[in-house]
Design a protein around this motif. Structure first.
Motif: not given
Length: 496
Positions: A410-416
């Motif tokens: 999983i890659i967490r993006n800015s919204h997370y």
């Protein structure tokens, strides 16, 4: 080099997240001690040298003479917070259900648990399909409201995921919106009442206002029967958007009449406490002159206003200052921020560009303009931005992206990150409070008092360099070196 946003979906001890690697299942990982102190801190830099890193500091025993001091003022009170979260779409649920059950449960625990994770507290779902559903459908595609029934997407995807989330955090709030009414209720226009057999565009035939309100009631009751309480609805997602893969045009007059003659009364008769929020679209009202001040015009009709808790907004057009304009004009009405997206058009996976911009515009910017909740779009898409629908957004990223090669990485993006920074310290029922002192055009913040009496503070530092910021609650204070280009969140107990 390991991408610091790749996380193994496992909790080891207290809230420890490890970078994922190819042999993550083959070796024991050391448990990183959780820092302890008077103040709990989470920090993320746009370069990910800190990645929701947990830290702690103690109160200072020295006099507070720092020029970079910010003092909380609990007597200056603003809105009560409902929570922060993301949309659980059909696409999100599809991806989650491809994961191994233990990996999925670990990710959902990390995301939604209040004591073992970041405590996301608000979920948005669609009533029927959305542009990120697995097919186009409503819950009554055969003409006649007696044919209402939940469909396979709800039964096989949405409900199982919602139930798992609720098992982790039973106090989650759920808000829902339709992307379209059943096609048999649609007409080409209100001046041409010719039926329209299309998922896209069209308007709701006034002859079906009562049936459509009954549809809402049956949908809320069906979810209630499954143990899912629906906290709120909006009558229509993006009512001024004719072009989505599933869509329905609904002017403010139409929404006013639908709410006051059908939806509001039907909810009241059914004994539903579900809130109704107007609008659910952009700050700029799609630049349609007659639709400016859309929710305000509805509020000015007392018969409609009595059923409306407030209004919901998206940020795909216009300026967030519209939130403040609406609040000033109608201070008794609530505000929510219910949708925003990242994608290929705005460097969505580049945290160095998105973290601080989204913190400014989506998180702190909407909260400081009176929003009670902040919800971003898809919680999870895969690394190909899928599943998605033709005619919908095929260039959107999720709050997290999961690899479709293993349904684990999983890659967490800015919204997370922005939701995690809010929800980790600001709890449902918190009151936004005043704070003043050190001012810097590159620093933005919000302060809160939680229902349990703790204070919360979320700060964005858009300066290139570290800033030593001292925070005071009027009785005690502490200092922290806030990294450049970072977001930091703080929580501490009041003095007795």
């Amino acid at each position: 080099m390991i991408d610091m946003r790749n996380i193994a979906l496992t909790f080891l001890g207290c809230f420890t997240i490890l970078a994922a690697c190819s042999n993550s299942d083959d070796a024991e990982k050391p448990v990183t001690p959780v820092p302890t102190g008077d103040v709990t801190i989470y920090a993320t830099t746009s370069s990910l040298t800190r990645d929701l890193t947990r830290d702690a500091v103690n109160f200072s025993s020295k006099d507070n003479l720092a020029p970079t001091s910010i003092t909380l003022n609990p007597t200056e009170q603003y809105q009560t917070m409902d929570g922060f979260g993301a949309a659980i779409t059909g696409a999100t649920c599809f991806n989650l259900l491809q994961m191994k059950p233990e990996d999925r449960h670990a990710f959902l625990t990390e995301t939604f648990s209040d004591d073992k994770g970041f405590g996301f507290s608000y979920i948005r779902i669609s009533i029927g399909c959305s542009d990120f559903s697995l097919s186009e459908y409503t819950c009554c595609d055969t003409k006649g409201i007696e044919h209402f029934a939940l469909q396979s997407e709800e039964k096989d995807y949405i409900l199982p995921i919602l139930k798992e989330i609720l098992s982790i955090n039973p106090s989650i709030k759920v808000i829902a919106a339709p992307w379209t009414c059943p096609k048999w209720m649609k007409v080409k226009s209100l001046t041409d009442l010719t039926p329209l057999d299309s998922w896209t565009n069209g308007q709701l035939n006034p002859a079906y206002y009562q049936d459509y309100a009954t549809y809402f009631v049956k949908w809320v009751q069906a979810f209630n029967a499954e143990g899912i309480d629906i906290y709120a609805v909006t009558p229509q997602n993006e009512p001024l958007n004719r072009g989505n893969s599933a869509s329905l045009y609904m002017s403010w007059e139409e929404q006013r009449d639908f709410v006051k003659t059908a939806l509001g009364p039907k909810f009241k008769t059914a004994g539903l406490a579900t809130k109704i929020y107007a609008y659910d679209h952009n700050y700029d009202y799609s630049d349609i002159a007659t639709e400016k001040n859309y929710p305000g015009k509805m509020y000015e009709d007392a018969a409609a206003s009595q059923y409306l808790a407030g209004a919901a907004y998206h940020n795909y057009g216009g300026n967030r200052e519209e939130l403040l304009n609406i609040h000033k004009a109608y201070p008794e009405k609530e505000l929510l921020f219910t949708e925003t997206s990242i994608g290929t058009w705005n460097s969505g996976r580049d945290l160095s560009k998105r973290l601080l911009e989204d913190m400014k515009e989506v998180a702190l910017g909407t909260i400081n303009n009176w929003c009670r909740g902040v919800i971003v779009w898809n919680l999870m898409l895969d690394n190909d931005r899928a599943p998605n629908r033709e005619g919908g957004c095929q260039t959107c990223y999720g709050a997290v992206d999961i690899s479709n090669s293993d349904y684990k990485t999983i890659i967490r993006n800015s919204h997370y990150y922005i939701i995690a920074h809010l929800s980790s310290v600001v709890k449902p029922g918190a009151v936004r409070i005043g704070a003043s002192g050190y001012a810097d055009s590159n620093i933005m913040y919000s302060a809160f008092e939680n229902p349990d009496g703790t204070y919360a503070f979320v700060l964005m530092n858009n300066n290139e360099k570290t800033k030593k910021i001292t925070l005071s609650d009027g009785k005690r204070h502490f200092a922290y070196d806030v990294p450049g280009k970072s977001v930091t969140s703080y929580r501490w107990a009041k003095s007795e």
